[in-house]
Enzyme design. Structure first.
Site, PDB file in Angstrom:
ATOM      1  N   GLY A  84     -60.140   9.362  43.232  1.00 34.94           N
ATOM      2  CA  GLY A  84     -59.855   8.027  43.771  1.00 34.94           C
ATOM      3  C   GLY A  84     -58.952   8.113  44.985  1.00 34.94           C
ATOM      4  O   GLY A  84     -57.987   8.858  44.983  1.00 34.94           O
ATOM      5  N   ARG A  95     -66.554  12.016  44.037  1.00 36.24           N
ATOM      6  CA  ARG A  95     -66.494  12.653  42.716  1.00 36.24           C
ATOM      7  C   ARG A  95     -67.700  13.566  42.652  1.00 36.24           C
ATOM      8  O   ARG A  95     -68.749  13.272  43.205  1.00 36.24           O
ATOM      9  CB  ARG A  95     -66.495  11.582  41.615  1.00 36.24           C
ATOM     10  CG  ARG A  95     -65.231  10.730  41.686  1.00 36.24           C
ATOM     11  CD  ARG A  95     -64.854  10.085  40.366  1.00 36.24           C
ATOM     12  NE  ARG A  95     -63.429   9.792  40.317  1.00 36.24           N
ATOM     13  CZ  ARG A  95     -62.878   8.632  40.680  1.00 36.24           C
ATOM     14  NH1 ARG A  95     -63.629   7.658  41.128  1.00 36.24           N
ATOM     15  NH2 ARG A  95     -61.567   8.457  40.600  1.00 36.24           N
ATOM     16  N   ASP A 113     -55.383  14.042  38.694  1.00 38.43           N
ATOM     17  CA  ASP A 113     -55.404  15.141  37.715  1.00 38.43           C
ATOM     18  C   ASP A 113     -56.759  15.852  37.648  1.00 38.43           C
ATOM     19  O   ASP A 113     -56.807  17.072  37.497  1.00 38.43           O
ATOM     20  CB  ASP A 113     -54.953  14.658  36.338  1.00 38.43           C
ATOM     21  CG  ASP A 113     -55.777  13.503  35.799  1.00 38.43           C
ATOM     22  OD1 ASP A 113     -56.500  12.880  36.586  1.00 38.43           O
ATOM     23  OD2 ASP A 113     -55.689  13.232  34.588  1.00 38.43           O
ATOM     24  N   THR A 136     -52.556   9.313  44.150  1.00 36.92           N
ATOM     25  CA  THR A 136     -53.234   8.315  43.316  1.00 36.92           C
ATOM     26  C   THR A 136     -52.332   7.103  43.162  1.00 36.92           C
ATOM     27  O   THR A 136     -51.109   7.260  43.037  1.00 36.92           O
ATOM     28  CB  THR A 136     -53.593   8.875  41.918  1.00 36.92           C
ATOM     29  OG1 THR A 136     -53.844   7.774  41.030  1.00 36.92           O
ATOM     30  CG2 THR A 136     -52.477   9.703  41.300  1.00 36.92           C
ATOM     31  N   ASP A 138     -52.167   5.340  40.640  1.00 38.34           N
ATOM     32  CA  ASP A 138     -51.870   5.140  39.215  1.00 38.34           C
ATOM     33  C   ASP A 138     -50.502   5.662  38.788  1.00 38.34           C
ATOM     34  O   ASP A 138     -50.000   5.284  37.736  1.00 38.34           O
ATOM     35  CB  ASP A 138     -52.948   5.821  38.353  1.00 38.34           C
ATOM     36  CG  ASP A 138     -54.343   5.330  38.700  1.00 38.34           C
ATOM     37  OD1 ASP A 138     -54.454   4.155  39.094  1.00 38.34           O
ATOM     38  OD2 ASP A 138     -55.307   6.114  38.579  1.00 38.34           O
ATOM     39  N   ASP A 160     -49.850   8.445  37.505  1.00 37.14           N
ATOM     40  CA  ASP A 160     -50.078   8.946  36.138  1.00 37.14           C
ATOM     41  C   ASP A 160     -49.983  10.463  36.030  1.00 37.14           C
ATOM     42  O   ASP A 160     -50.459  11.045  35.057  1.00 37.14           O
ATOM     43  CB  ASP A 160     -51.468   8.486  35.650  1.00 37.14           C
ATOM     44  CG  ASP A 160     -52.599   8.987  36.540  1.00 37.14           C
ATOM     45  OD1 ASP A 160     -52.312   9.493  37.646  1.00 37.14           O
ATOM     46  OD2 ASP A 160     -53.765   8.859  36.133  1.00 37.14           O
ATOM     47  N   ARG A 173     -55.666   3.114  35.492  1.00 36.20           N
ATOM     48  CA  ARG A 173     -56.403   3.947  34.508  1.00 36.20           C
ATOM     49  C   ARG A 173     -55.680   3.919  33.156  1.00 36.20           C
ATOM     50  O   ARG A 173     -55.413   2.847  32.646  1.00 36.20           O
ATOM     51  CB  ARG A 173     -56.593   5.372  35.039  1.00 36.20           C
ATOM     52  CG  ARG A 173     -57.523   5.393  36.255  1.00 36.20           C
ATOM     53  CD  ARG A 173     -58.439   6.565  36.256  1.00 36.20           C
ATOM     54  NE  ARG A 173     -57.727   7.806  36.473  1.00 36.20           N
ATOM     55  CZ  ARG A 173     -58.317   8.935  36.823  1.00 36.20           C
ATOM     56  NH1 ARG A 173     -59.624   8.976  36.999  1.00 36.20           N
ATOM     57  NH2 ARG A 173     -57.624  10.031  36.994  1.00 36.20           N
TER      58      ARG A 173
HETATM   59  P1  ADP Z   1     -58.836  12.253  40.151  1.00 32.40           P
HETATM   60  O1  ADP Z   1     -58.613  13.520  40.907  1.00 32.40           O
HETATM   61  O2  ADP Z   1     -58.453  11.039  40.941  1.00 32.40           O
HETATM   62  O3  ADP Z   1     -58.236  12.306  38.768  1.00 32.40           O
HETATM   63  P2  ADP Z   1     -61.471  12.684  38.960  1.00 32.40           P
HETATM   64  O4  ADP Z   1     -60.940  12.839  37.585  1.00 32.40           O
HETATM   65  O5  ADP Z   1     -62.708  11.871  39.142  1.00 32.40           O
HETATM   66  O6  ADP Z   1     -60.414  12.050  39.966  1.00 32.40           O
HETATM   67  O7  ADP Z   1     -61.731  14.166  39.535  1.00 32.40           O
HETATM   68  C1  ADP Z   1     -62.170  14.336  40.864  1.00 32.40           C
HETATM   69  C2  ADP Z   1     -63.104  15.515  40.927  1.00 32.40           C
HETATM   70  O8  ADP Z   1     -62.404  16.706  40.535  1.00 32.40           O
HETATM   71  C3  ADP Z   1     -64.309  15.458  39.998  1.00 32.40           C
HETATM   72  O9  ADP Z   1     -65.354  14.663  40.494  1.00 32.40           O
HETATM   73  C4  ADP Z   1     -64.696  16.930  39.948  1.00 32.40           C
HETATM   74  O10 ADP Z   1     -65.399  17.298  41.110  1.00 32.40           O
HETATM   75  C5  ADP Z   1     -63.335  17.616  39.963  1.00 32.40           C
HETATM   76  N1  ADP Z   1     -62.935  17.947  38.580  1.00 32.40           N
HETATM   77  C6  ADP Z   1     -62.466  17.111  37.632  1.00 32.40           C
HETATM   78  N2  ADP Z   1     -62.241  17.748  36.460  1.00 32.40           N
HETATM   79  C7  ADP Z   1     -62.602  19.037  36.670  1.00 32.40           C
HETATM   80  C8  ADP Z   1     -62.621  20.215  35.849  1.00 32.40           C
HETATM   81  N3  ADP Z   1     -62.217  20.185  34.572  1.00 32.40           N
HETATM   82  N4  ADP Z   1     -63.045  21.373  36.405  1.00 32.40           N
HETATM   83  C9  ADP Z   1     -63.435  21.412  37.700  1.00 32.40           C
HETATM   84  N5  ADP Z   1     -63.443  20.349  38.517  1.00 32.40           N
HETATM   85  C10 ADP Z   1     -63.045  19.167  38.026  1.00 32.40           C
END
Ligand code: ADP
Length: 319
Positions: A11, A72, A103, A125, A127, A129, A171
């Site tokens: 995000g 994403r 995260d 972010t 959030d 969080d 979130r």
């Molecule tokens: P944020 O970084 O805001 O928490 P997301 O949780 O959607 O957003 O994660 C962003 C991107 O990071 C995902 O679309 C994916 O490409 C990558 N990602 C998330 N979790 C993992 C994971 N466990 N292993 C590898 N890449 C990941």
């Protein structure tokens, strides 16, 4: 290290541009080349990679969103996707990567580090969080956006003598709701970190109404329930006419606040310093106004918590 990369992922948040600018300028200051990777890990897999110059990041410090775009990418969660990313990094001679995101993005960065590519995470972010930092980039701007919106809603709430339920983002975290609620004098704040206090909310509403209070503001964090569902429950339990506002993506946009610009500049530059020193697999943060760094996995295994004293205070002030 002669060449590093930077990407934004997950995000978006106001201040990400200021962080990109800090990374690029600080690296060039150190005599290191910087490549910008567009569209997060998706762009990494696809090779959407371009060289950044001093001028590439001119006139962006005040802009919301991210000039590198965000995305994403499910594929990057797989070994295969990560291998494809590594091939692109090798092809472009990129020796280290700075990942600005939340995260999920940090988990991706940790995976790359484990596979031999040093990465540093910068928390971006709205959030707030992410454990291991008092504030994430974008939180302060989003908070001010929410406050501005609630101030406006308060005007009409007073005119029409209604109860307003306002759904805010975050979130699974209640920080945005809690801070906005305290800053706006909301009657009730509903956040995921605290037990369901519906009966107490209703009691407080009735008490306020009995002593002539003309309107009430209830802030609901999206991590608990939707504003629409919550307002239906309120209407069922009282005779009060209720209106709902879902602030939605307005909270993610806008020019970053001064605090977010400063935070992003400090964290972005610090991430470069750490990469230059040979650190990897960690995230940067700010605690008690000091720059800090923590291992990504250690931080992500911690539970996010809110400031309980602040929560208690918000209740004391809205009796
Ligand atoms: P944020 O970084 O805001 O928490 P997301 O949780 O959607 O957003 O994660 C962003 C991107 O990071 C995902 O679309 C994916 O490409 C990558 N990602 C998330 N979790 C993992 C994971 N466990 N292993 C590898 N890449 C990941």
């Amino acid at each position: 290290m002669k060449r590093i990369g930077v990407l934004t992922s997950g995000g978006d948040a106001p201040g990400m541009n200021a962080a990109i600018r800090a990374v690029v300028r600080k690296a060039i200051f150190h005599g290191v080349e910087v490549y910008g990777i567009e569209h997060g890990y998706q762009g990494l897999i696809e090779g959407s990679i371009k060289k950044m110059e001093l001028g590439s990041v001119g006139d962006i410090i005040q802009r919301g969103g991210t000039m590198l775009y965000s995305a994403r990418c499910e594929e990057f969660k797989t070994e295969e996707g990560q291998e494809k990313g590594i091939q692109q990094l090798k092809k472009h001679g990129i020796e280290g990567l700075i990942v600005i995101g939340g995260d999920g993005s940090f988990r991706g960065a940790k995976k790359l580090t484990e596979k031999g590519y040093p990465c540093i995470g910068v928390p971006g972010t709205i959030d707030n969080d992410i454990p291991g930092t008092d504030f994430t980039i974008g939180f302060d701007t989003a908070l001010n956006t929410v406050i501005d919106a609630i101030d406006k809603i308060r005007d009409t709430a007073t005119s029409h003598e209604r109860t307003y339920v306002i759904e805010v983002m975050g979130r699974d975290a209640g920080d945005l709701a809690l801070w906005a609620g305290l800053a706006d004098g909301a009657e009730s704040i509903i956040i995921p970190e605290m037990e369901d206090e519906f009966d107490e909310v209703i009691e407080r509403l009735k008490r306020g109404h009995e002593r002539g209070k003309k309107h009430s503001i209830i802030i609901v964090a999206e991590g608990v329930t939707s504003g629409v569902d919550f307002s239906k429950r309120v209407e069922k339990a009282t005779d009060l006419e209720t209106r709902v506002t879902v602030l939605g993506h307005t909270q993610r946009g806008g020019s970053p606040s001064g605090r977010d610009r400063v935070l992003a500049s400090r964290l972005g530059a610090y991430a470069v310093d750490l990469l230059m020193k040979g650190k990897a697999g960690c995230m940067v943060g700010i605690e008690n106004n000091e720059l800090v760094d923590h291992d990504i996995l250690e931080v992500l295994n911690r539970e996010h918590s809110i400031d309980i004293d602040m929560y208690r205070l918000s209740k004391e002030l809205s009796i």
